[in-house]
Design a protein around this motif. Structure first.
Motif, PDB file in Angstrom:
ATOM      1  N   THR A  82       5.130  -3.313  -0.003  1.00  0.00           N
ATOM      2  CA  THR A  82       4.083  -2.437   0.229  1.00  0.00           C
ATOM      3  C   THR A  82       4.346  -1.139   1.014  1.00  0.00           C
ATOM      4  O   THR A  82       3.322  -0.548   1.373  1.00  0.00           O
ATOM      5  CB  THR A  82       3.115  -3.279   0.833  1.00  0.00           C
ATOM      6  OG1 THR A  82       3.622  -3.761   2.224  1.00  0.00           O
ATOM      7  CG2 THR A  82       2.646  -4.430   0.436  1.00  0.00           C
ATOM      8  N   ARG A  83       5.629  -1.091   1.536  1.00  0.00           N
ATOM      9  CA  ARG A  83       5.990   0.081   2.388  1.00  0.00           C
ATOM     10  C   ARG A  83       6.872   1.114   1.256  1.00  0.00           C
ATOM     11  O   ARG A  83       7.469   2.195   1.925  1.00  0.00           O
ATOM     12  CB  ARG A  83       6.957  -0.089   3.632  1.00  0.00           C
ATOM     13  CG  ARG A  83       6.027  -1.120   4.498  1.00  0.00           C
ATOM     14  CD  ARG A  83       7.212  -1.415   5.663  1.00  0.00           C
ATOM     15  NE  ARG A  83       6.398  -2.272   6.503  1.00  0.00           N
ATOM     16  CZ  ARG A  83       5.322  -1.800   7.658  1.00  0.00           C
ATOM     17  NH1 ARG A  83       5.244  -0.486   7.576  1.00  0.00           N
ATOM     18  NH2 ARG A  83       4.780  -2.867   8.248  1.00  0.00           N
ATOM     19  N   LEU A  84       6.822   0.905  -0.029  1.00  0.00           N
ATOM     20  CA  LEU A  84       7.648   1.602  -0.835  1.00  0.00           C
ATOM     21  C   LEU A  84       6.894   2.241  -1.997  1.00  0.00           C
ATOM     22  O   LEU A  84       5.872   1.682  -2.435  1.00  0.00           O
ATOM     23  CB  LEU A  84       8.522   0.477  -1.493  1.00  0.00           C
ATOM     24  CG  LEU A  84       9.641  -0.004  -0.614  1.00  0.00           C
ATOM     25  CD1 LEU A  84      10.569  -1.041  -1.369  1.00  0.00           C
ATOM     26  CD2 LEU A  84      10.657   0.815   0.044  1.00  0.00           C
ATOM     27  N   ILE A  85       7.136   3.413  -2.429  1.00  0.00           N
ATOM     28  CA  ILE A  85       6.455   4.015  -3.588  1.00  0.00           C
ATOM     29  C   ILE A  85       7.550   4.754  -4.317  1.00  0.00           C
ATOM     30  O   ILE A  85       8.292   5.656  -3.738  1.00  0.00           O
ATOM     31  CB  ILE A  85       5.283   4.898  -2.946  1.00  0.00           C
ATOM     32  CG1 ILE A  85       4.492   5.391  -4.150  1.00  0.00           C
ATOM     33  CG2 ILE A  85       5.498   6.086  -2.074  1.00  0.00           C
ATOM     34  CD1 ILE A  85       3.305   4.504  -4.649  1.00  0.00           C
ATOM     35  N   SER A 104      -1.458   2.155   6.482  1.00  0.00           N
ATOM     36  CA  SER A 104      -0.819   2.644   5.015  1.00  0.00           C
ATOM     37  C   SER A 104      -0.285   1.518   4.238  1.00  0.00           C
ATOM     38  O   SER A 104       0.730   0.851   4.849  1.00  0.00           O
ATOM     39  CB  SER A 104       0.185   3.816   5.537  1.00  0.00           C
ATOM     40  OG  SER A 104       0.606   4.268   4.058  1.00  0.00           O
ATOM     41  N   SER A 105      -0.623   1.543   3.054  1.00  0.00           N
ATOM     42  CA  SER A 105       0.238   0.470   2.196  1.00  0.00           C
ATOM     43  C   SER A 105       0.157   0.833   0.885  1.00  0.00           C
ATOM     44  O   SER A 105      -0.861   1.470   0.378  1.00  0.00           O
ATOM     45  CB  SER A 105      -0.585  -0.899   2.467  1.00  0.00           C
ATOM     46  OG  SER A 105      -0.230  -1.806   1.347  1.00  0.00           O
ATOM     47  N   THR A 106       1.148   0.514   0.137  1.00  0.00           N
ATOM     48  CA  THR A 106       1.322   0.841  -1.355  1.00  0.00           C
ATOM     49  C   THR A 106       0.414  -0.193  -2.239  1.00  0.00           C
ATOM     50  O   THR A 106       0.831   0.201  -3.416  1.00  0.00           O
ATOM     51  CB  THR A 106       2.393   1.481  -1.794  1.00  0.00           C
ATOM     52  OG1 THR A 106       3.461   0.214  -1.736  1.00  0.00           O
ATOM     53  CG2 THR A 106       3.121   2.494  -0.927  1.00  0.00           C
ATOM     54  N   GLU A 107       0.066  -1.199  -1.662  1.00  0.00           N
ATOM     55  CA  GLU A 107      -0.389  -2.294  -2.572  1.00  0.00           C
ATOM     56  C   GLU A 107      -1.580  -1.821  -3.324  1.00  0.00           C
ATOM     57  O   GLU A 107      -2.417  -0.982  -2.912  1.00  0.00           O
ATOM     58  CB  GLU A 107      -0.973  -3.324  -1.388  1.00  0.00           C
ATOM     59  CG  GLU A 107      -0.797  -4.620  -2.068  1.00  0.00           C
ATOM     60  CD  GLU A 107      -0.963  -5.685  -1.223  1.00  0.00           C
ATOM     61  OE1 GLU A 107      -1.286  -5.595  -0.036  1.00  0.00           O
ATOM     62  OE2 GLU A 107      -0.837  -6.985  -1.654  1.00  0.00           O
ATOM     63  N   ARG A 114      -1.208  -0.941  11.483  1.00  0.00           N
ATOM     64  CA  ARG A 114      -0.873  -0.285  10.313  1.00  0.00           C
ATOM     65  C   ARG A 114      -1.867  -0.158   9.124  1.00  0.00           C
ATOM     66  O   ARG A 114      -2.847  -0.962   8.966  1.00  0.00           O
ATOM     67  CB  ARG A 114       0.278  -1.220   9.462  1.00  0.00           C
ATOM     68  CG  ARG A 114       0.685  -0.904   8.411  1.00  0.00           C
ATOM     69  CD  ARG A 114       1.499  -1.840   7.520  1.00  0.00           C
ATOM     70  NE  ARG A 114       2.121  -1.159   6.261  1.00  0.00           N
ATOM     71  CZ  ARG A 114       2.461  -1.820   5.274  1.00  0.00           C
ATOM     72  NH1 ARG A 114       2.712  -3.073   5.347  1.00  0.00           N
ATOM     73  NH2 ARG A 114       2.661  -1.421   4.186  1.00  0.00           N
ATOM     74  N   LEU A 168      -1.448   0.138  -5.945  1.00  0.00           N
ATOM     75  CA  LEU A 168      -1.039   1.616  -6.526  1.00  0.00           C
ATOM     76  C   LEU A 168      -0.363   1.306  -7.690  1.00  0.00           C
ATOM     77  O   LEU A 168       0.560   0.356  -7.893  1.00  0.00           O
ATOM     78  CB  LEU A 168      -0.140   2.421  -5.587  1.00  0.00           C
ATOM     79  CG  LEU A 168      -0.863   3.343  -4.640  1.00  0.00           C
ATOM     80  CD1 LEU A 168      -0.112   3.988  -3.461  1.00  0.00           C
ATOM     81  CD2 LEU A 168      -1.735   4.648  -5.309  1.00  0.00           C
ATOM     82  N   ALA A 211       5.637  -0.292  -6.393  1.00  0.00           N
ATOM     83  CA  ALA A 211       4.653   0.679  -7.248  1.00  0.00           C
ATOM     84  C   ALA A 211       5.296   2.059  -7.732  1.00  0.00           C
ATOM     85  O   ALA A 211       6.152   2.527  -6.922  1.00  0.00           O
ATOM     86  CB  ALA A 211       3.427   0.928  -6.137  1.00  0.00           C
ATOM     87  N   LEU A 251       7.403   3.709   5.846  1.00  0.00           N
ATOM     88  CA  LEU A 251       7.106   3.991   4.347  1.00  0.00           C
ATOM     89  C   LEU A 251       8.346   4.821   3.947  1.00  0.00           C
ATOM     90  O   LEU A 251       8.880   5.731   4.450  1.00  0.00           O
ATOM     91  CB  LEU A 251       5.815   5.248   4.172  1.00  0.00           C
ATOM     92  CG  LEU A 251       5.629   5.591   2.694  1.00  0.00           C
ATOM     93  CD1 LEU A 251       5.138   4.576   1.945  1.00  0.00           C
ATOM     94  CD2 LEU A 251       4.645   6.771   2.804  1.00  0.00           C
TER      95      LEU A 251
END
Lengths: 466, 199
Positions: free
Chosen positions: A56-59, B194-197, B192, B199, A97, A30
């Motif tokens: 999907t590993r980025l925020i 954890s995912s930011t999908e 895995r 959000l 995101a 992440l």
């Protein structure tokens, strides 16, 4: 095979390959992104014609430069405005995101990762920010990186890394009233120095850690970098799992059970060793406060600033410069020093529990005449929680200015600055020269000590409030 | 990235420990979204507040090597601090030790960071105060040559050395392992959570 500590276990689980004499190609689970350290990394992608490896590993979230005024949507500083716009444009361009202002999720990167349930045990987490070690509180290997490396992670999901050295820090005993996690970590930094853990990742353990809430654990891990550590972490336990459960990105149903099983493997094995070990007994610890210009310049609030004669020869010039800057006399008591400003906030102490503790001290009291006191929640979620618990009224009735979420006066990149020559008692992580604004003087302490000092108008212990 | 092989210049003596990234480049100068324009603000606050700060002294004008004490570059991860040092004209920093993130950032920008033992650095800090102290840093032989002709050798990570000598970027090296990375991602994805999908 030798028994492994938690740091080695997470390291091993993320090494993709490592050729002889080369750094490892190391997988990152992440990456958190903010406006100040990402623009040039996105530019590198554009220059090289590369795309984002796995969005999907980025925020992302704007936090460092965002105003904390009520009307924060308007940014008056053109350079800051452009920096935030660049973050938004880059996220849109790559489908990343973003927890933007007024989304209900915006906040300091290291506050929102855990709040959203993205931060989980056994993960590798990075950000172009040195306080990324905060996420270590969940049993994750988390560390700050430079902008070039932000670009590497964007493009490849990987970094080139050498295995860290490992350090074990055990906190034993129990906290006296009015003494908190912040005091414990300041004590460690004062003991081993601001470069004392260079090259290491710290595992914090012991009964004290097990009894800490997640907020307290984050405060400790957050400041690992202030003794030079690449990261600091604590093995996950029921407190960790309870915190994660039900959060937005937390696994649900059968996935939760699988996740628990996966997370529980990241614990130090019996008989594992470390490159260095320290034990700190906190039973006698009193509230800590800094007297100089780095977080290692800290002492117990009842003690005096060291004299130049007491410091080693090679530290004399640095210490002299620190005392000249902070405008205090060698050998003078630190307690009772008059302050002009107070600040509660930051990724170190801007979470709901920090606000609850400060509110407990402030309730029914007024801050001293002439003090300006900013309270800046770490995130929009913290803000909403503080409102619903009636904390905002307590702060405002005491005379504090309760503001909107962001990094604010921790690094003074936005308009929130301590004026030149003025002195601030602050719940943040760095008392470097000019950290809270050009010419500002900072004294680091726990939120309780900050609140008590704001009431007294001088550096004061909160022990009598608990 | 600029290559680094060998460099000779006069040195500035900065006899301070724990020089932090906020001293090197205060936060208010981090607003630029490009990699340029940071050099003029190097040590801005110290240069403004202290007329005797080494970088203000005429005797050091044109010097492109900086000598400092312990733990240089501690604090923030801001790579802008390294960009400021490089853009202000410095090619080498010699210190007793460096903070980790600053050290990594230096290597990615062709800034040569040399660690020497405390007694040698202490002597250099004193001698360099003359303003006429020329040192030569050679990465190939991993030596620093002092004005006296004495040579001091230093340790340097072999991979970093290879990258500095060739001016090579990490990203190209990582991407040359794409097949392994893809294979790894496929095998670890099942564990895995954890995912930011979304959000």
């Amino acid at each position: 095979m030798a028994a492994k500590n938690i740091i080695e276990k997470i390291w091993d689980a993320h090494v993709i390959s490592q050729a002889e004499g080369h750094p490892a190609i190391f997988a990152i689970d992440l990456m958190l992104i903010h406006e100040v350290t990402s623009a040039q990394a996105f530019q590198t992608l554009a220059d090289k014609g590369l795309e984002v490896f796995d969005k999907t590993r980025l925020i992302a979230t704007p936090d460092h430069i965002i105003p904390t005024r009520k009307n924060r949507l308007e940014i008056y500083d053109e350079a800051a405005k452009f920096q935030v716009k660049t973050l938004r444009d880059n996220c849109e361009r790559h489908g990343i995101a973003i927890c933007d202002v007024d989304s209900g999720r915006q906040g300091i990167v290291h506050v929102i990762g855990p709040e959203l349930g993205l931060t989980q045990p056994g993960m590798t987490i990075v950000c172009g920010d040195s306080h990324t070690s905060t996420h270590g509180a969940f049993g994750a290997l988390a560390f700050g990186i430079g902008t070039s490396e932000v670009g590497h992670v964007l493009a490849t999901g990987c970094l080139l890394q050498q295995a860290p050295k490992t350090m074990r820090v055990e906190f034993k005993g129990s906290f006296a009233k009015g003494v908190f996690a912040k005091d414990a970590i300041l004590k460690l930094i004062a003991d081993i120095g601001v470069g004392g853990a260079n090259g290491h990742v710290i595992e914090y353990c012991g009964e004290v850690v097990r009894n800490m809430s997640m907020e307290e654990r984050m405060t400790v891990c957050n400041m690992s970098i202030e003794c030079g550590a690449r990261g600091g972490l604590m093995a996950a336990d029921e407190v960790t799992f309870e915190y994660i459960k039900g959060k937005h990105a937390a696994p649900k149903g059968k996935e939760w059970d699988k996740a628990l099983e996966h997370w529980k493997q990241f614990r130090t094995a019996e008989g594992a060793s470390y490159d260095q070990e320290f034990v700190i007994d906190i039973s006698e610890l009193r509230p800590m406060v800094t007297w100089g210009t780095n977080p290692g310049h800290a002492c117990n609030i009842t003690e005096s600033i060291p004299t130049l004669a007491e410091v080693p020869d090679h530290e004399k010039k640095t210490t002299k410069r620190a005392l000249d800057y902070i405008n205090l006399q060698e050998g003078a008591p630190i307690g009772g020093t008059p302050v002009d400003w107070a600040f509660i906030g930051s990724c170190t102490n801007g979470r709901i529990e920090d606000l609850r503790i400060a509110a407990k001290v402030l309730k029914g009291n007024k801050i001293a005449a002439g003090i300006t006191f900013y309270v800046v929640p770490g995130s929009e979620q913290v803000l909403e929680q503080a409102k619903s618990e009636g904390l905002v009224e307590i702060f405002e009735e005491a005379g504090a200015d309760f503001r909107m979420p962001g990094c604010s006066m921790c690094l003074a990149m936005n308009d929130d600055k301590v004026p030149r020559g003025e002195r601030c008692i602050s719940s943040t992580n760095r008392n470097f020269m000019g950290r809270q604004g050009p010419g500002s003087r900072t004294h680091l302490a726990s939120p309780a000590t900050v609140a008590a000092s704001a009431i007294a108008g001088k550096i004061s212990s909160a022990e009598d409030y608990f | 990235m600029d290559k680094f092989t060998k460099f000779t210049s006069r040195a500035v003596s900065l006899p301070l420990n724990d020089v932090d990234t906020d001293m090197i480049l205060p936060a208010e100068y981090l607003k630029n979204v490009s990699r340029t324009g940071f050099g003029e603000n190097l040590f801005q606050a110290l240069r403004t507040d202290d007329p005797d700060f080494p970088l203000n002294l005429e005797k050091y004008k044109g010097a492109e090597v900086l000598v400092a004490g312990n733990n240089f570059g501690c604090g923030s991860s801001r790579e802008h601090a390294v960009w400021a040092v490089v853009q202000a004209g410095f090619r080498v920093i010699i210190a007793k030790s460096f903070a980790d993130i600053f050290y990594n950032n230096g290597a990615k920008n062709g800034l040569m960071l040399v660690t020497l033992s405390a007694p040698i650095v202490d002597k250099m800090l004193l001698d360099a105060e003359s303003g006429d102290y020329e040192v030569s840093v050679d990465l190939e032989s991993q030596t620093v040559t002092l004005p006296s002709g004495e040579k001091e050798s230093f340790d340097f990570d072999p991979f970093r050395r290879h990258c500095m000598l060739g001016g090579l970027d990490d990203i190209d090296y990582i991407n040359s392992h794409k097949a392994e990375i893809d294979a790894f991602r496929q095998t670890t994805n099942p564990t895995r959570f954890s995912s930011t999908e979304g959000l």
